[in-house]
Design an enzyme around this catalytic site. Structure first.
Site, PDB file in Angstrom:
ATOM      1  N   TYR A 124     -19.557  -4.379  15.005  1.00  0.00           N
ATOM      2  CA  TYR A 124     -18.693  -3.454  15.575  1.00  0.00           C
ATOM      3  C   TYR A 124     -17.633  -2.818  14.647  1.00  0.00           C
ATOM      4  O   TYR A 124     -16.812  -2.033  15.058  1.00  0.00           O
ATOM      5  CB  TYR A 124     -18.058  -4.028  16.963  1.00  0.00           C
ATOM      6  N   LYS A 169     -27.208 -16.578  14.542  1.00  0.00           N
ATOM      7  CA  LYS A 169     -28.634 -16.252  14.173  1.00  0.00           C
ATOM      8  C   LYS A 169     -28.930 -16.538  12.676  1.00  0.00           C
ATOM      9  O   LYS A 169     -29.092 -15.523  12.058  1.00  0.00           O
ATOM     10  CB  LYS A 169     -28.963 -14.797  14.489  1.00  0.00           C
ATOM     11  N   ASP A 203     -30.923 -16.373  20.754  1.00  0.00           N
ATOM     12  CA  ASP A 203     -31.858 -16.185  21.751  1.00  0.00           C
ATOM     13  C   ASP A 203     -32.102 -17.396  22.533  1.00  0.00           C
ATOM     14  O   ASP A 203     -32.314 -17.340  23.802  1.00  0.00           O
ATOM     15  CB  ASP A 203     -33.364 -15.627  20.852  1.00  0.00           C
ATOM     16  N   ASP A 227     -20.931  -9.712  23.247  1.00  0.00           N
ATOM     17  CA  ASP A 227     -20.965  -8.611  24.217  1.00  0.00           C
ATOM     18  C   ASP A 227     -22.026  -8.637  25.175  1.00  0.00           C
ATOM     19  O   ASP A 227     -22.267  -8.796  26.248  1.00  0.00           O
ATOM     20  CB  ASP A 227     -20.934  -7.353  23.339  1.00  0.00           C
ATOM     21  N   ASP A 231     -22.383 -10.317  29.373  1.00  0.00           N
ATOM     22  CA  ASP A 231     -22.829  -9.577  30.396  1.00  0.00           C
ATOM     23  C   ASP A 231     -23.878 -10.297  31.233  1.00  0.00           C
ATOM     24  O   ASP A 231     -23.920 -10.519  32.461  1.00  0.00           O
ATOM     25  CB  ASP A 231     -23.377  -8.049  29.981  1.00  0.00           C
TER      26      ASP A 231
END
Ligand code: NAI
Ligand code: MG
Length: 333
Positions: A124, A169, A203, A227, A231
């Site tokens: 970001y 990751k 993941d 982010d 959610d």
């Protein structure tokens, strides 16, 4: 007297902030409100999504409560999304997003997780380039930002069940995600020996959040993963209409619901104000008003249990009716 800056923003922010303000006023805590502008409509009027006057109002306040801000999905010259602008300019580096089982239909049982999302870098940083039909984005990870967010996560864990998962990751991105992973694990092991630290690939974490949410206490991760996963976590416990968040720096604190401006329902008076009301509970806690925060959270839970409910959680109530019900439940003590 606490000085509160309110920033309604765009879309349903214009509905949920006034509703939350009424609830806050009904608590009887001495609050002095100022209102400030930011967002997409502000950009249209003033050419900036966050005017200096708003930044100064946030700096002058003890805490800020923001609604939601629209960001178009197309590149607009000179535009940075309002919340990202504030996070970066005010160095609000820690985004806390708690998810907890609530008494509402469709909610997973046994969820009590705190997401600690790094708020200032990662993907970001918004450095993108286009070479014809190829587009490239930069990812920034720094040791200093990784250290300070890991400390926030460890401190959160100390007040909870003492377990931090570093989400990464590094198997595919050993240089960037690897620096975050190594730094976060190191700093927690060194400075918080009483906190247990584990790591998990993002993941696998997404899958395990759905299958075994009870195995997590605190998650700490980089901006994009945080982010998305937050959610997902909101989806486990009643959806975006219920999900609160805090953006914390060393000097300022901006509280906002996880949801966005919801253009699909904006202007109709049907948005669920609960996300903003429970965000206000985080704000009250931050201001040291712990008793009021707990009583307000309990009032919200009673309303979630017995109704009324807004449409997103299976009812027909509007924004104001929902706020009225919370105020009435708060009045019951
Ligand atoms: P969104 O969170 O605005 O909406 C997603 C879905 O959830 C929609 O169907 C919406 O109706 C529903 N929803 C969200 N909040 C609700 C509430 N309080 N009550 C009932 N239903 C609710 O996300 P979306 O649609 O992806 O983005 C819309 C705009 O919001 C975009 O411009 C986006 O950039 C912006 N956004 C801003 C955020 C922020 O200010 N922090 C966060 C996420 C999106
Ligand atoms: Mg989001």
């Amino acid at each position: 007297m606490h000085k509160i800056c309110l920033i309604p923003g765009d879309g349903i922010g214009l509905e949920v902030i006034p509703a939350a303000r009424r609830v806050l006023e009904a608590t009887g805590v001495a609050l002095d409100f100022v209102t400030a502008d930011a967002g997409w409509s502000t950009f249209g009027r003033l050419g900036t999504s966050v005017p200096d006057a708003t930044l100064n109002a946030v700096r002058a306040a003890d805490a800020t409560l923001a609604g939601a801000f629209t960001s178009p999905s197309a590149k607009i010259a000179g535009f940075t999304g309002a919340i990202r602008h504030m996070r970066r300019t005010l160095d609000l580096y820690a985004n806390l997003r708690p998810a907890k089982t609530r008494p509402v239909a469709g909610c997973f049982a046994g969820v009590d997780i705190m997401m600690v999302r790094e708020n200032t870098e990662g993907l970001y940083v918004e450095v993108e380039r286009r070479y014809g039909d190829i587009a490239i984005a930069d990812v920034k990870i720094s040791r200093s930002a990784s250290e300070r967010i890991a400390r926030v996560a460890a401190q959160q864990a100390r007040g909870r069940r003492g377990l931090v998962h570093v989400v990464h990751k590094a198997n595919v991105l050993p240089i960037t995600s690897g620096l975050f992973l190594d730094t976060a694990v190191d700093v927690i092991r060194r400075e918080y020996p009483d906190v247990e630290v584990r790591d998990i690939i993002v993941d696998a974490c997404a899958m395990k959040l759905v299958r075994e949410p009870g195995s997590f206490d605190v998650l700490v991760t980089t901006n994009l993963f945080g982010d998305i996963l937050s959610d997902l976590m909101a989806g486990l416990v009643g959806g975006l209409g219920l999900a609160p968040s805090a953006n914390l720096g060393d000097h300022q604190a901006v509280f906002e619901p996880v949801h966005g401006s919801a253009p699909d329902i904006a202007g109709r008076g049907v948005a669920n104000p609960v996300a903003t009301i429970v965000t206000s509970c985080l704000m009250l806690d931050h201001l040291g008003e712990h008793e009021t925060a707990a009583r307000l959270q309990a009032a919200v839970d009673r309303v979630l249990e017995r109704g009324p409910h807004t449409r997103d959680i299976g009812g027909t109530a509007g924004t104001e009716e929902m706020a009225d019900a919370v105020i009435a439940a708060y009045g019951e003590g």
